[in-house]
Design a protein around this motif. Structure first.
Motif, PDB file in Angstrom:
ATOM      1  N   UNK A 222       0.844  -1.204   0.000  1.00  0.00           N
ATOM      2  CA  UNK A 222       0.000   0.000   0.000  1.00  0.00           C
ATOM      3  C   UNK A 222       0.880   1.255   0.000  1.00  0.00           C
ATOM      4  N   UNK A 223       1.932   1.213   0.803  1.00  0.00           N
ATOM      5  CA  UNK A 223       2.893   2.321   0.867  1.00  0.00           C
ATOM      6  C   UNK A 223       3.420   2.633  -0.542  1.00  0.00           C
ATOM      7  N   UNK A 224       3.812   1.588  -1.283  1.00  0.00           N
ATOM      8  CA  UNK A 224       4.350   1.780  -2.642  1.00  0.00           C
ATOM      9  C   UNK A 224       3.272   2.259  -3.619  1.00  0.00           C
ATOM     10  N   UNK A 225       2.100   1.585  -3.587  1.00  0.00           N
ATOM     11  CA  UNK A 225       1.043   1.916  -4.565  1.00  0.00           C
ATOM     12  C   UNK A 225       0.485   3.316  -4.371  1.00  0.00           C
ATOM     13  N   UNK A 226       0.417   3.767  -3.109  1.00  0.00           N
ATOM     14  CA  UNK A 226      -0.156   5.091  -2.819  1.00  0.00           C
ATOM     15  C   UNK A 226       0.641   6.185  -3.515  1.00  0.00           C
ATOM     16  N   UNK A 227       1.910   5.893  -3.792  1.00  0.00           N
ATOM     17  CA  UNK A 227       2.770   6.904  -4.447  1.00  0.00           C
ATOM     18  C   UNK A 227       2.449   7.061  -5.933  1.00  0.00           C
ATOM     19  N   UNK A 228       1.662   6.137  -6.511  1.00  0.00           N
ATOM     20  CA  UNK A 228       1.279   6.264  -7.929  1.00  0.00           C
ATOM     21  C   UNK A 228       0.317   7.415  -8.159  1.00  0.00           C
ATOM     22  N   UNK A 229      -0.267   7.930  -7.081  1.00  0.00           N
ATOM     23  CA  UNK A 229      -1.296   8.975  -7.204  1.00  0.00           C
ATOM     24  C   UNK A 229      -0.846  10.189  -6.398  1.00  0.00           C
ATOM     25  N   UNK A 230      -0.970  11.389  -6.981  1.00  0.00           N
ATOM     26  CA  UNK A 230      -0.616  12.606  -6.229  1.00  0.00           C
ATOM     27  C   UNK A 230      -1.769  13.075  -5.372  1.00  0.00           C
ATOM     28  N   UNK A 231      -2.968  12.979  -5.930  1.00  0.00           N
ATOM     29  CA  UNK A 231      -4.143  13.563  -5.281  1.00  0.00           C
ATOM     30  C   UNK A 231      -5.375  12.794  -5.709  1.00  0.00           C
ATOM     31  N   UNK A 232      -6.366  12.748  -4.849  1.00  0.00           N
ATOM     32  CA  UNK A 232      -7.641  12.133  -5.238  1.00  0.00           C
ATOM     33  C   UNK A 232      -8.769  12.818  -4.470  1.00  0.00           C
ATOM     34  N   UNK A 233      -9.959  12.815  -5.056  1.00  0.00           N
ATOM     35  CA  UNK A 233     -11.118  13.380  -4.347  1.00  0.00           C
ATOM     36  C   UNK A 233     -11.753  12.344  -3.430  1.00  0.00           C
ATOM     37  N   UNK A 234     -11.306  11.097  -3.575  1.00  0.00           N
ATOM     38  CA  UNK A 234     -11.863  10.023  -2.752  1.00  0.00           C
ATOM     39  C   UNK A 234     -11.496  10.249  -1.278  1.00  0.00           C
ATOM     40  N   UNK A 235     -12.466  10.037  -0.368  1.00  0.00           N
ATOM     41  CA  UNK A 235     -12.209  10.241   1.068  1.00  0.00           C
ATOM     42  C   UNK A 235     -12.705   9.030   1.842  1.00  0.00           C
ATOM     43  N   UNK A 236     -11.894   8.555   2.785  1.00  0.00           N
ATOM     44  CA  UNK A 236     -12.355   7.578   3.776  1.00  0.00           C
ATOM     45  C   UNK A 236     -12.060   8.184   5.145  1.00  0.00           C
ATOM     46  N   UNK A 237     -12.916   7.884   6.140  1.00  0.00           N
ATOM     47  CA  UNK A 237     -12.698   8.520   7.450  1.00  0.00           C
ATOM     48  C   UNK A 237     -12.429   7.483   8.535  1.00  0.00           C
ATOM     49  N   UNK A 238     -11.499   7.777   9.432  1.00  0.00           N
ATOM     50  CA  UNK A 238     -11.248   6.898  10.590  1.00  0.00           C
ATOM     51  C   UNK A 238     -12.293   7.192  11.657  1.00  0.00           C
ATOM     52  N   UNK A 239     -12.659   6.181  12.430  1.00  0.00           N
ATOM     53  CA  UNK A 239     -13.636   6.361  13.507  1.00  0.00           C
ATOM     54  C   UNK A 239     -13.073   7.248  14.609  1.00  0.00           C
ATOM     55  N   UNK A 240     -13.959   8.064  15.231  1.00  0.00           N
ATOM     56  CA  UNK A 240     -13.509   8.904  16.350  1.00  0.00           C
ATOM     57  C   UNK A 240     -14.138   8.410  17.646  1.00  0.00           C
ATOM     58  N   UNK A 241     -13.352   8.382  18.705  1.00  0.00           N
ATOM     59  CA  UNK A 241     -13.778   7.828  19.991  1.00  0.00           C
ATOM     60  C   UNK A 241     -14.009   8.949  21.005  1.00  0.00           C
ATOM     61  N   UNK A 242     -14.678   8.620  22.119  1.00  0.00           N
ATOM     62  CA  UNK A 242     -14.864   9.618  23.189  1.00  0.00           C
ATOM     63  C   UNK A 242     -13.515   9.975  23.806  1.00  0.00           C
ATOM     64  N   UNK A 243     -12.669   8.975  23.949  1.00  0.00           N
ATOM     65  CA  UNK A 243     -11.355   9.209  24.555  1.00  0.00           C
ATOM     66  C   UNK A 243     -10.415   9.768  23.483  1.00  0.00           C
ATOM     67  N   UNK A 244      -9.755  10.909  23.775  1.00  0.00           N
ATOM     68  CA  UNK A 244      -8.986  11.584  22.709  1.00  0.00           C
ATOM     69  C   UNK A 244      -7.809  10.785  22.166  1.00  0.00           C
ATOM     70  N   UNK A 245      -7.300   9.811  22.933  1.00  0.00           N
ATOM     71  CA  UNK A 245      -6.113   9.072  22.476  1.00  0.00           C
ATOM     72  C   UNK A 245      -6.437   7.649  22.028  1.00  0.00           C
ATOM     73  N   UNK A 246      -7.722   7.322  21.913  1.00  0.00           N
ATOM     74  CA  UNK A 246      -8.081   5.988  21.412  1.00  0.00           C
ATOM     75  C   UNK A 246      -8.228   6.023  19.890  1.00  0.00           C
ATOM     76  N   UNK A 247      -8.031   4.860  19.282  1.00  0.00           N
ATOM     77  CA  UNK A 247      -8.133   4.747  17.819  1.00  0.00           C
ATOM     78  C   UNK A 247      -9.226   3.748  17.448  1.00  0.00           C
TER      79      UNK A 247
END
Ligand code: KG4
Ligand code: ZN
Length: 321
Positions: A191-216
């Motif tokens: 993924x690290x290598x393939x992501x470099x094939x693209x400079x920019x994209x309009x596609x967005x994915x979001x990570x979940x946000x938790x109540x605790x500020x340091x949880x993932x």
């Protein structure tokens, strides 16, 4: 003080000789990864059988490369937890037997804490020979295949957990997304290598946000990639590089913002990172620019010390003797 470290928590068999918790004399790593790739993940039974075969030659090679014998070793260190139980047992049983027969102390080390210690090691093969020691206390971010955690690291390398993932680890999310897109295992490097094939994209994915500020939370973003793939993979314009670019960008943004927030909240000017995902080039560069703009000193292990290795175990053991 010379410590022989032994690490067998997952698919690697590793042995290292480290002096005074700092200088890596040797660090031998043998991986059975290739045998697991056809299954898309680690098969514990295969891992521990290979470790049984490899452990003696790997330890011999670490001694030979460092040009020392068992007599020169002051203590033996071993990964105690966490990890695959069969794999851990190979390393622990070997190390216990060695310690008894040589009459030397045995030091048990936590694998996750050791990942954060890796940035303090001076790797002889690396260009940065000065390699400054981190100032403690510090914030530590561990991102590996099984863990994503933020710690406060205090004097003498004690670790206080601030937050962790509530579901998937960051590396696990990279591996699962690669599996969804049929990119092979492990997913991080490809993924690290393939992501470099693209400079920019309009596609967005979001990570979940938790109540605790340091949880993932990385399980939701993986599912979002799955639904996107199911819906769009037949389209002519579908581009996997764009998908992994957007996925990686969001995971990295989440890791960087929570780490920086922890440093600022706790008024600490040092950030340590470790674990396999710390090898990610986008994470390394984004963390560096965020730390530069906040005057935070960032300590990243040499590339080969990000992945599982025994040098980090022998290194941290110096502070547990
Ligand atoms: O720390 P590690 O070697 O083993 C564990 O303790 O889990 O980490 C392995 C994880 C895997 O999930 C792998 O996909 C990920 O680290 N990884 C990466 C990269 N290289 C390895 N993730 C993102 N980018 C990379 N370049
Ligand atoms: Zn690890």
């Amino acid at each position: 003080m010379l410590i022989l470290g032994i690490e067998t928590s997952c698919d690697e068999t590793s042995a290292a000789i480290v002096e005074d918790g700092r200088s890596v004399y040797s660090n031998v790593v043998v991986s059975s990864l290739k045998e697991h790739q056809q299954y898309g993940g680690i098969i514990p039974e295969i891992a521990s059988r290979r470790q049984l075969e490899c452990i003696t030659p790997v330890v011999d090679e670490a001694l030979a490369k460092a040009n020392v014998s068992f007599d020169d070793i002051d203590a033996i260190a071993v990964t105690q937890e966490p990890g695959l139980i069969g794999s851990l047992l190979v390393g622990i049983s070997f190390a216990e037997g060695l310690a008894v027969s040589l009459n030397k102390p045995l030091i048990r080390v936590n694998h996750i804490h050791a990942h954060l210690y890796a940035s303090a090691l001076k790797d002889h093969d690396a260009l940065d020979l000065e390699h400054p020691l981190p100032n403690l206390p510090a914030i530590g971010l561990v991102v590996s295949g099984g863990h994503s955690s933020l710690f406060r690291v205090t004097q003498n390398w004690q670790f206080e957990l601030l937050g962790q993932t509530r579901d998937d680890a960051a590396g696990e999310a990279f591996d699962k997304v690669a599996r969804i897109l049929d990119l092979g295992y492990p997913g991080g490097p490809v993924i690290d290598r393939m992501a470099k094939n693209v400079d920019k994209t309009d596609l967005r994915f979001k990570c979940g946000q938790m109540d605790q500020p340091y949880d993932f939370s990385f399980s939701g973003i993986k599912t979002a990639v799955l639904y996107h793939h199911q819906k769009n993979s037949e389209n002519d314009s579908y581009n996997k590089s764009e998908v992994v670019h957007a996925f990686q960008k969001s995971v990295v943004k989440d890791l960087v913002s929570k780490s920086l927030r922890a440093c600022l909240d706790q008024n600490l000017q040092t950030l340590l990172i470790g674990g396999g995902v710390a090898a990610n080039s986008h994470l390394r560069s984004e963390l560096q620019s965020a730390c530069d703009s906040e005057n935070i000193s960032l300590h990243i292990p040499a590339f080969r010390l990000c992945l599982d290795n025994a040098a980090m175990i022998a290194g941290l053991a110096f502070y547990r003797k």
